[in-house]
Design a protein around this motif. Structure first.
Motif, PDB file in Angstrom:
ATOM      1  N   GLU A  52       0.779  -1.183   0.026  1.00 56.19           N
ATOM      2  CA  GLU A  52       0.071   0.023   0.015  1.00 56.19           C
ATOM      3  C   GLU A  52       0.781   1.348   0.009  1.00 56.19           C
ATOM      4  O   GLU A  52       1.693   1.286   0.863  1.00 56.19           O
ATOM      5  N   LEU A  53       0.597   2.133  -0.861  1.00 52.55           N
ATOM      6  CA  LEU A  53       1.204   3.560  -0.959  1.00 52.55           C
ATOM      7  C   LEU A  53       0.162   4.446  -0.382  1.00 52.55           C
ATOM      8  O   LEU A  53      -0.740   4.635  -0.894  1.00 52.55           O
ATOM      9  N   GLN A  54       0.863   5.200   0.606  1.00 52.28           N
ATOM     10  CA  GLN A  54      -0.061   6.271   1.011  1.00 52.28           C
ATOM     11  C   GLN A  54       0.870   7.700   0.467  1.00 52.28           C
ATOM     12  O   GLN A  54       1.803   7.844   1.146  1.00 52.28           O
ATOM     13  N   MET A  55       0.084   8.553   0.009  1.00 48.64           N
ATOM     14  CA  MET A  55       0.757   9.848  -0.418  1.00 48.64           C
ATOM     15  C   MET A  55       0.101  10.870   0.268  1.00 48.64           C
ATOM     16  O   MET A  55      -1.229  11.056   0.603  1.00 48.64           O
ATOM     17  N   LYS A  56       0.967  11.918   0.538  1.00 46.06           N
ATOM     18  CA  LYS A  56       0.328  12.846   1.450  1.00 46.06           C
ATOM     19  C   LYS A  56       0.892  14.335   0.772  1.00 46.06           C
ATOM     20  O   LYS A  56       2.133  14.282   0.845  1.00 46.06           O
ATOM     21  N   GLY A  57       0.036  15.123   0.536  1.00 46.82           N
ATOM     22  CA  GLY A  57       0.707  16.419  -0.082  1.00 46.82           C
ATOM     23  C   GLY A  57      -0.404  17.461  -0.192  1.00 46.82           C
ATOM     24  O   GLY A  57      -1.414  17.379   0.568  1.00 46.82           O
ATOM     25  N   ILE A  58       0.082  18.735  -0.334  1.00 48.99           N
ATOM     26  CA  ILE A  58      -0.670  19.889  -0.326  1.00 48.99           C
ATOM     27  C   ILE A  58      -1.310  20.418  -1.855  1.00 48.99           C
ATOM     28  O   ILE A  58      -2.215  21.175  -1.773  1.00 48.99           O
ATOM     29  N   ASP A  59      -0.960  19.732  -2.862  1.00 47.48           N
ATOM     30  CA  ASP A  59      -1.337  20.019  -4.015  1.00 47.48           C
ATOM     31  C   ASP A  59      -2.152  18.691  -4.719  1.00 47.48           C
ATOM     32  O   ASP A  59      -1.464  17.796  -5.246  1.00 47.48           O
ATOM     33  N   PRO A  60      -3.499  18.646  -4.742  1.00 47.56           N
ATOM     34  CA  PRO A  60      -4.273  17.416  -5.226  1.00 47.56           C
ATOM     35  C   PRO A  60      -3.803  17.182  -6.653  1.00 47.56           C
ATOM     36  O   PRO A  60      -3.923  15.886  -7.087  1.00 47.56           O
ATOM     37  N   GLU A  61      -3.587  18.088  -7.449  1.00 47.98           N
ATOM     38  CA  GLU A  61      -3.406  17.848  -8.947  1.00 47.98           C
ATOM     39  C   GLU A  61      -2.048  17.052  -9.045  1.00 47.98           C
ATOM     40  O   GLU A  61      -1.932  16.317 -10.023  1.00 47.98           O
ATOM     41  N   LEU A  87      -9.111  10.803  -0.241  1.00 49.30           N
ATOM     42  CA  LEU A  87     -10.281  11.154   0.470  1.00 49.30           C
ATOM     43  C   LEU A  87     -10.892  12.411   0.121  1.00 49.30           C
ATOM     44  O   LEU A  87     -10.425  13.077  -0.805  1.00 49.30           O
ATOM     45  N   ARG A  88     -12.210  12.346   0.300  1.00 45.51           N
ATOM     46  CA  ARG A  88     -13.180  13.318  -0.179  1.00 45.51           C
ATOM     47  C   ARG A  88     -12.577  14.685  -0.046  1.00 45.51           C
ATOM     48  O   ARG A  88     -12.822  15.660  -0.628  1.00 45.51           O
ATOM     49  N   LYS A  89     -12.300  14.980   1.356  1.00 44.64           N
ATOM     50  CA  LYS A  89     -11.835  16.411   1.992  1.00 44.64           C
ATOM     51  C   LYS A  89     -10.421  16.435   2.136  1.00 44.64           C
ATOM     52  O   LYS A  89     -10.115  15.386   2.677  1.00 44.64           O
ATOM     53  N   ALA A  90     -10.032  17.656   2.325  1.00 39.74           N
ATOM     54  CA  ALA A  90      -8.483  17.877   2.827  1.00 39.74           C
ATOM     55  C   ALA A  90      -8.811  17.803   4.199  1.00 39.74           C
ATOM     56  O   ALA A  90      -9.656  18.063   5.082  1.00 39.74           O
ATOM     57  N   VAL A  91      -7.508  17.440   4.976  1.00 44.02           N
ATOM     58  CA  VAL A  91      -7.246  17.158   6.309  1.00 44.02           C
ATOM     59  C   VAL A  91      -6.708  18.726   6.680  1.00 44.02           C
ATOM     60  O   VAL A  91      -5.807  18.856   6.311  1.00 44.02           O
ATOM     61  N   LYS A  92      -7.562  19.463   7.677  1.00 44.49           N
ATOM     62  CA  LYS A  92      -7.157  20.793   7.913  1.00 44.49           C
ATOM     63  C   LYS A  92      -6.280  20.951   9.190  1.00 44.49           C
ATOM     64  O   LYS A  92      -6.875  20.456  10.187  1.00 44.49           O
ATOM     65  N   ASP A  93      -5.235  21.470   9.422  1.00 43.69           N
ATOM     66  CA  ASP A  93      -4.617  21.712  10.630  1.00 43.69           C
ATOM     67  C   ASP A  93      -4.536  23.282  10.838  1.00 43.69           C
ATOM     68  O   ASP A  93      -4.189  23.932   9.928  1.00 43.69           O
ATOM     69  N   ARG A  94      -4.947  23.595  11.702  1.00 44.50           N
ATOM     70  CA  ARG A  94      -5.135  25.169  11.976  1.00 44.50           C
ATOM     71  C   ARG A  94      -4.333  25.513  13.448  1.00 44.50           C
ATOM     72  O   ARG A  94      -4.264  24.666  14.213  1.00 44.50           O
ATOM     73  N   VAL A 113      -3.080  24.751   7.211  1.00 39.33           N
ATOM     74  CA  VAL A 113      -2.317  23.919   6.075  1.00 39.33           C
ATOM     75  C   VAL A 113      -3.521  22.784   5.686  1.00 39.33           C
ATOM     76  O   VAL A 113      -3.965  22.060   6.541  1.00 39.33           O
ATOM     77  N   ARG A 114      -3.515  22.521   4.454  1.00 42.32           N
ATOM     78  CA  ARG A 114      -4.605  21.397   4.098  1.00 42.32           C
ATOM     79  C   ARG A 114      -3.861  20.598   3.517  1.00 42.32           C
ATOM     80  O   ARG A 114      -3.042  20.664   2.450  1.00 42.32           O
ATOM     81  N   ASN A 115      -3.900  19.274   3.793  1.00 47.93           N
ATOM     82  CA  ASN A 115      -3.141  18.124   3.449  1.00 47.93           C
ATOM     83  C   ASN A 115      -4.034  17.236   2.694  1.00 47.93           C
ATOM     84  O   ASN A 115      -5.258  16.905   3.274  1.00 47.93           O
ATOM     85  N   TYR A 116      -3.634  16.844   1.601  1.00 46.01           N
ATOM     86  CA  TYR A 116      -4.499  15.980   0.671  1.00 46.01           C
ATOM     87  C   TYR A 116      -3.912  14.425   0.911  1.00 46.01           C
ATOM     88  O   TYR A 116      -2.760  14.400   0.660  1.00 46.01           O
ATOM     89  N   TYR A 117      -4.761  13.461   0.891  1.00 48.94           N
ATOM     90  CA  TYR A 117      -4.334  11.874   0.792  1.00 48.94           C
ATOM     91  C   TYR A 117      -4.558  11.105  -0.353  1.00 48.94           C
ATOM     92  O   TYR A 117      -5.781  11.353  -0.803  1.00 48.94           O
ATOM     93  N   ARG A 118      -3.881  10.261  -0.920  1.00 47.09           N
ATOM     94  CA  ARG A 118      -4.330   9.539  -1.944  1.00 47.09           C
ATOM     95  C   ARG A 118      -3.696   7.962  -1.537  1.00 47.09           C
ATOM     96  O   ARG A 118      -2.411   7.901  -1.085  1.00 47.09           O
ATOM     97  N   PHE A 119      -4.448   6.984  -1.736  1.00 44.97           N
ATOM     98  CA  PHE A 119      -3.969   5.518  -1.277  1.00 44.97           C
ATOM     99  C   PHE A 119      -3.781   4.758  -2.678  1.00 44.97           C
ATOM    100  O   PHE A 119      -4.901   4.852  -3.466  1.00 44.97           O
ATOM    101  N   MET A 120      -3.008   3.921  -2.819  1.00 43.41           N
ATOM    102  CA  MET A 120      -2.814   2.983  -4.077  1.00 43.41           C
ATOM    103  C   MET A 120      -2.369   1.474  -3.262  1.00 43.41           C
ATOM    104  O   MET A 120      -1.413   1.384  -2.463  1.00 43.41           O
TER     105      MET A 120
END
Length: 163
Positions: A52-61, A87-94, A113-120
């Motif tokens: 499983e690859l878990q990607m975390k980033g700030i730019d969904p594109e 994930l449908r929405k970004a995880v927001k850290d305030r 800071v908005r973090n986006y996640y993608r799993f493969m």
């Protein structure tokens, strides 16, 4: 009570060690005595049922583009590609801070800071194929993306459970 440890140091500077690009086993195998012996049997390759690859980033594109790149690389290596999702929405850290260090407590500023996640998921891999695949995709990891790899290894049943 705090204890201080005495560490001995040598006053002479450390000389750099020469790098050896060969091992004694390779040199010995070219001799006549080693030719008569059969080659050593290699260690069997590890088998992985899922990676499983878990990607975390700030730019969904950028993450979407990198996921397509990883999927294409897996298909060229004949790796079975499983499901991939985001994930449908970004995880927001305030983070809320005071504008002034000393006074004016009611004047604050908020950072987010908005973090986006993608799993493969990838299925049915050997150890050598997995090493090649991970080396390839990790070297081309774009800036702003973190990658976490989780491996599920297949192992042989122990002797006491086989009976």
């Amino acid at each position: 009570m705090l204890k201080w440890f005495n560490i001995t140091r040598s006053l002479a500077p450390l000389a750099p060690r020469p790098v050896r690009w060969y091992s004694d086993a390779v040199v010995a195998s070219t001799s006549q005595a080693a030719v008569d012996q059969p080659p050593p049997v290699g260690v069997p390759d590890k088998l992985y049922s899922r990676v499983e690859l878990q990607m975390k980033g700030i730019d969904p594109e950028v993450m979407k583009s990198y996921a397509l790149y990883a999927k294409t690389a897996a298909e060229h290596l004949d790796i079975e590609v499983g499901k991939h999702w985001t994930l449908r929405k970004a995880v927001k850290d305030r983070l809320t801070l005071l504008k002034s260090v000393h006074i004016y407590k009611k004047h604050r500023v908020q950072y987010e800071v908005r973090n986006y996640y993608r799993f493969m998921h990838f299925h049915k891999l050997t150890g050598s194929t997995l090493d090649t695949f991970l080396e390839y995709i990790e070297r081309n990891l774009p800036e702003g993306i973190a990658l976490k790899v989780t491996k599920v290894e297949l192992q042989e049943l122990p002797e006491h459970l086989r009976k």
